[in-house]
Scaffold this active site. Structure first.
Site, PDB file in Angstrom:
ATOM      1  CG  HIS A  95      -1.951  -1.040   1.244  1.00  0.00           C
ATOM      2  ND1 HIS A  95      -3.031  -1.032   0.396  1.00  0.00           N
ATOM      3  CD2 HIS A  95      -2.073  -2.166   2.007  1.00  0.00           C
ATOM      4  CE1 HIS A  95      -3.794  -2.086   0.628  1.00  0.00           C
ATOM      5  NE2 HIS A  95      -3.232  -2.792   1.597  1.00  0.00           N
ATOM      6  CG  HIS A 105      -2.590  -9.563  -4.048  1.00  0.00           C
ATOM      7  ND1 HIS A 105      -3.062 -10.438  -5.007  1.00  0.00           N
ATOM      8  CD2 HIS A 105      -2.435 -10.296  -2.919  1.00  0.00           C
ATOM      9  CE1 HIS A 105      -3.198 -11.639  -4.480  1.00  0.00           C
ATOM     10  NE2 HIS A 105      -2.828 -11.587  -3.214  1.00  0.00           N
ATOM     11  N   GLY A 258      -4.453 -20.161  11.207  1.00  0.00           N
ATOM     12  CA  GLY A 258      -3.215 -19.435  10.958  1.00  0.00           C
ATOM     13  C   GLY A 258      -3.041 -18.239  11.882  1.00  0.00           C
ATOM     14  NE  ARG A 259       2.404 -14.125  14.555  1.00  0.00           N
ATOM     15  CZ  ARG A 259       2.849 -12.944  14.112  1.00  0.00           C
ATOM     16  NH1 ARG A 259       2.867 -12.686  12.817  1.00  0.00           N
ATOM     17  NH2 ARG A 259       3.289 -12.027  14.959  1.00  0.00           N
TER      18      ARG A 259
END
Length: 304
Positions: A95, A105, A258-259
């Protein structure tokens, strides 16, 4: 099937992208955060925040495994439900601070699904896409030329097919508009055999920085005002909506335990929503949706 070779490439790709973007920013570097998860595996998150050019950027490597594929991974392939899995990949979102520099992305990944007594089922996926706030033909054309160049050695139909898939995937159904000007998207890729599929994943991963860094260099010093900044923050809201509602990678990460910090590092630091915003007719803000966020053949688009 050489999983170690894939992992080695992904770690190298993460370093290569971070080094190039930090050099382009010139004022900040990526911090590194190693992490493990209780369910199995872990990763290495690298984040750059509050840079001169990059307001927030995250480049995440993960290699995780678990006892059962989550629903997001088996929705299109129900025959794989109940298999154990391992998944590895690099996923990134950048960003920029300047509204004239697009958000970008990219991700490349390998999934392997296991069941005792059977051959593993593997597939590659990934791609990259561009989300401008103020459109520029030169940037869109050069972005898609790099995408087409990465696909060219693998067949004449590959770029058109994966370009179309990208346009379909990164589409906000509730808004009736694409997230950006597209690029490439592919998933469930195993039709070419492991070696060729891995070579294609590398071609896509390597093409990202060649496509994005020149755009950043061209636009990062463009003057802007509070008006352009406000519009950028408004349009960032579309990015957040897609990632939280539709993105398969986000859903997989959350469903597989997931984290959270690594999964949501793709979200921008600042964003705004405005009720029933309508751009002024004929303005640069209006041009974004009227011209750029439409189905275009960028390889044959005139630059003038």
């Amino acid at each position: 099937m050489d999983i170690d070779a894939v992992k080695s490439y992904l770690l190298q790709l993460q370093d290569q992208i971070c080094d190039a973007l930090a050099a382009e920013d010139g004022a900040a570097d990526f911090i590194t955060d190693q992490w493990q998860r209780e369910e199995g595996g872990g990763g290495r998150s690298r984040v750059l925040a509050d840079g001169a050019v990059i307001e927030k950027g995250g480049v995440n490597f993960s290699h995780v495994h678990g006892a059962s594929l989550p629903p997001s991974a088996t929705a299109a392939r129900p025959e794989l439900a109940g298999r154990s899995f391992e998944a590895m990949g690099v996923s990134l979102v950048i960003h920029p601070r300047n509204p004239y520099v697009p958000t970008s992305h990219a991700n490349v990944r390998l999934f392997v699904a296991h069941r005792e007594g059977e051959e593993p089922v593997w597939w590659f996926g990934g791609g990259f896409d561009l989300t401008p706030y103020y459109g520029n033909r030169e940037d869109c054309i050069s972005w898609h030329r790099e995408a087409a160049s990465a696909c060219e050695p693998f067949g004449d139909d590959v770029y058109p097919r994966f370009k179309h898939w990208c346009d379909e995937y990164f589409h906000l159904k509730h808004r009736g508009e694409p997230r950006g000007i597209g690029g490439l998207f592919f998933d469930d890729l195993n039709e070419w055999g492991f070696d060729t599929s891995f070579a294609f994943m590398r071609a896509v991963g390597d093409a990202y920085i060649r496509a994005y860094r020149p755009i950043v260099a061209r636009r990062k010093d463009t003057p802007y005002t509070e008006r352009e900044r406000d519009f950028q923050l408004y349009r960032r809201g579309r990015y957040v909506e897609f990632n939280l509602v539709f993105d398969r990678g986000t859903l997989f990460g959350l469903q597989s335990g997931g984290r959270t910090e690594a999964i949501l590092m793709s979200l921008p630091p600042l964003v705004r929503w405005e009720y029933d915003y309508q751009p002024e007719a004929g303005s640069a803000e209006d041009e974004l949706t009227a011209y750029y966020l439409t189905d275009r053949d960028w390889l044959n688009e005139p630059q003038g």
